[in-house]
Design an enzyme around this catalytic site. Sequence first.
Site, mmCIF file in Angstrom:
data_model
loop_
_atom_site.group_PDB
_atom_site.id
_atom_site.type_symbol
_atom_site.label_atom_id
_atom_site.label_comp_id
_atom_site.label_asym_id
_atom_site.label_seq_id
_atom_site.Cartn_x
_atom_site.Cartn_y
_atom_site.Cartn_z
ATOM 1 N N GLU A 320 12.987 33.465 -24.176
ATOM 2 C CA GLU A 320 14.366 33.015 -23.955
ATOM 3 C C GLU A 320 15.163 34.012 -23.124
ATOM 4 O O GLU A 320 16.289 34.391 -23.474
ATOM 5 C CB GLU A 320 15.057 32.729 -25.296
ATOM 6 C CG GLU A 320 14.364 31.628 -26.088
ATOM 7 C CD GLU A 320 15.094 31.179 -27.330
ATOM 8 O OE1 GLU A 320 15.774 31.993 -27.960
ATOM 9 O OE2 GLU A 320 14.954 29.989 -27.685
ATOM 10 N N ASP A 394 10.753 25.771 -34.132
ATOM 11 C CA ASP A 394 11.907 26.657 -34.316
ATOM 12 C C ASP A 394 12.710 26.263 -35.558
ATOM 13 O O ASP A 394 13.803 25.710 -35.427
ATOM 14 C CB ASP A 394 12.794 26.598 -33.063
ATOM 15 C CG ASP A 394 13.858 27.676 -33.060
ATOM 16 O OD1 ASP A 394 13.752 28.620 -33.859
ATOM 17 O OD2 ASP A 394 14.799 27.577 -32.250
ATOM 18 N N GLU A 422 20.628 27.186 -39.304
ATOM 19 C CA GLU A 422 20.927 26.784 -37.927
ATOM 20 C C GLU A 422 20.677 25.301 -37.694
ATOM 21 O O GLU A 422 21.423 24.641 -36.990
ATOM 22 C CB GLU A 422 20.061 27.633 -36.980
ATOM 23 C CG GLU A 422 20.136 27.202 -35.532
ATOM 24 C CD GLU A 422 19.204 27.996 -34.621
ATOM 25 O OE1 GLU A 422 18.547 28.942 -35.086
ATOM 26 O OE2 GLU A 422 19.144 27.659 -33.421
HETATM 27 C C1 GCV Z 1 18.150 34.788 -31.730
HETATM 28 C C2 GCV Z 1 16.377 29.864 -31.524
HETATM 29 C C3 GCV Z 1 17.839 30.095 -31.759
HETATM 30 C C4 GCV Z 1 18.324 31.329 -31.045
HETATM 31 C C5 GCV Z 1 17.464 32.509 -31.516
HETATM 32 C C6 GCV Z 1 16.014 32.193 -31.209
HETATM 33 C C7 GCV Z 1 15.070 33.276 -31.689
HETATM 34 O O1 GCV Z 1 16.129 29.523 -30.200
HETATM 35 O O2 GCV Z 1 18.555 28.970 -31.341
HETATM 36 O O3 GCV Z 1 19.678 31.525 -31.341
HETATM 37 O O4 GCV Z 1 17.871 33.699 -30.889
HETATM 38 O O5 GCV Z 1 15.652 31.015 -31.867
HETATM 39 O O6 GCV Z 1 14.535 33.119 -32.767
HETATM 40 O O7 GCV Z 1 14.891 34.258 -31.002
#
Ligand code: GCV
Length: 732
Positions: A320, A394, A422
């Site tokens: 990411e 995720d 989340e």
């Molecule tokens: C900390 C998902 C979440 C992100 C998070 C990522 C990760 O994509 O939406 O906010 O980033 O996981 O676990 O690194």
Amino acid sequence: MALRAEPARRATGLRRLLAGLLMLVAGLGAGHARAEDGHDLWLRYRPLPAAQADAARGHATQLVAGTASATQAVTRAELLRGLGGLLGHAPVPADAVSRDGAIVVGTPASSPLVAGLHLDLHDLGREGYLIRSVVLDGHPATVIAGNDDIGVLYGAFGLLRRLQTGQPIDRLDLRERPRVQLRVLDHWDNLDGSVERGYAGASIWDWWRLPDYLPPRYTDYARANASIGINGTVLNNVNADPLILSHAYLEKVAALAGVFRPYGIRVYLSVRFSAPIEVGGLKTADPLDPQVQRWWRGKADEIYRLIPDFGGFLVKANSEGQPGPQDYHRSHADGANMLAAALAPHGGVVMWRAFVYANKPGEDRIKQAYGEFKPLDGKFAANVLLQVKNGPLDFQPREPFNPLFGAMPKTQLMMEFQITKEYLGFATHLVYLGPLYQEALAADTMEHGKGSTVAKVVDGTLDGHALTGMAGVANIGADRDWCGSVFNQANWYVFGRLAWDPTLSARAIAEEWTRMTFGNDEAVVRPVVDMMMGSREAAVDYMTPLGLAHLMGHGHHYGPEPWDASGPRADWTPVYFHRADKGGIGFDRTASGSDAVAQYAPPVANEFASLRQIPDEYLLWFHHVPWSYRMRSGRTLWDELVRHYTQGVEDVARMRETWAGLKGHIDDERYRQVATFLAIQQREAQWWRDACIAYFQSINGLPLPAGYAPPAHPLKYYQSLSFKYVPGYSAW
Ligand code: GCV
């Protein structure tokens, strides 16, 4: 003896009277359930019912506990505080056992009394404890012993937990030891005070006033963690600000480490792989560059000078948008091992995350981590753990287990769960995550035949690993109740208890937590536990039933947006995951599709690939099937989908009824908060159901099964909703 016993009895009688008065005062409030704000978590230590307190008081008359170390001192303080609160008066601190009912606490090294008992502590290892009813100097007593101070502290919490959960504390013979070595909270807290995916207010770390100001909250945080066996905390977000490695911030980190140390909690930091450039002024962060290696070694030395028991680094690399070794055409192992070499002389570890999906655009997103990491099995240094999310996508409401578990026998794999919700309704939805964690841990990888569970991969027994770990992405913030709601506290709690022992049952832990949080009134305990145990399945039903996933709103992940097909990446969009079209729905991950099933051991792959064998709950995760597909129930897939969505909403309605039935049994403040949040949850569950049904119906054109209400609004209405300033997300 007789002469000495007499005044003691009189003193006991007097104390009983005082205790009785105290209970009476407390009881006056209990009738209409005194207000509580949740700040005390599960360590409330409110007075026990008179009969239980009376019975226990005789086993807590004296406390023989040392104070030679900081951990011994906090153990003693916790016992005095806990027993004092629960029993109406604290045991009398003493140096020796002089009457019946003493509690004797220590290690053979710290306490001659414990040493004299010649207890067999060998199999308790580090951090383990025993609690045993013994006779000392002719007096019945209770001993809490371990090989180290931390084990004894855990034992003290174990004894208090027994009392809090309404169990007797006589005739005890308990032995406990953690099955997982590193039991860690991962905070996604940013240095500006915000929390990524945090729904309980701002970060609890007051970086600005650190290192000088250490509010009591830090100590309470440590107490709460120690009470459930958590022994590590990663203070900052995996999307890491390199500033955390500056000397000024390391001094702040050291101050926190000082608060946590007596409670057996080590601090860890998330580090940005490119920190040698940003903080060190180098031109590269190439892990094979000697200058870079030197920089990290120097940084590790600096950290350990400030924090001798520093735990190590957590790293999100080439994921990411985060930098990583692949920027220099090096592997994840090259990157992890370089950091591991810097930490190894000090005993630190690297927790390297396996959450990656960037390498092969076009390939099924959930396959990519396996593709990158499986070839590296056996290539990681001895002090590296690969931190793997429970599922391959995720943290969805339901995912099959991550196929990396069972596929990398020569690598120390640690579990990463998400405690913050989340994808599960944020702080307001009541979703107890115990069943989700248990489902993942109990999943059978079949790596070495039947019984090769994920739990055994995580606790190291399957492949014989000594270094083991479990991480939970924290749900803690500056809210008065820490977690944004009382019931979210249960998710912190269950994470800690399962990290201690991944084979514990989610129901038993829910019951434990409920008793500690709401008391032992059976009229409360049973309905609350039932409600908690059903809550996760309800959320799956109203959000993503039958193996659907990632139908949430773009970026912020609030509410349903199954129609979303916007950029910048296809594999961030719901349409990518559900693949609904006129003919059917679901992601074909069999050999005729992405073949993700092949990442599992053959018996598991065969089960997932077979339409006849696959459990309903994973159907659309692995298969694209026609809307008219006949389910085991006899219903068509479409009818079954509508049924599940509707069931989810009905389950929440039932949770509300259950809670309403507890009015008067729960203090007002917590009662009202939960009631309000359940009302929000019901409204949002209905929204989820209606929006998803309206959307899928717009694709398949099918009528709803008889007796099911149509969505409250036309699809356009749901599509028109947009939300700004959603908590936990700041990409505006
Ligand atoms: C900390 C998902 C979440 C992100 C998070 C990522 C990760 O994509 O939406 O906010 O980033 O996981 O676990 O690194």
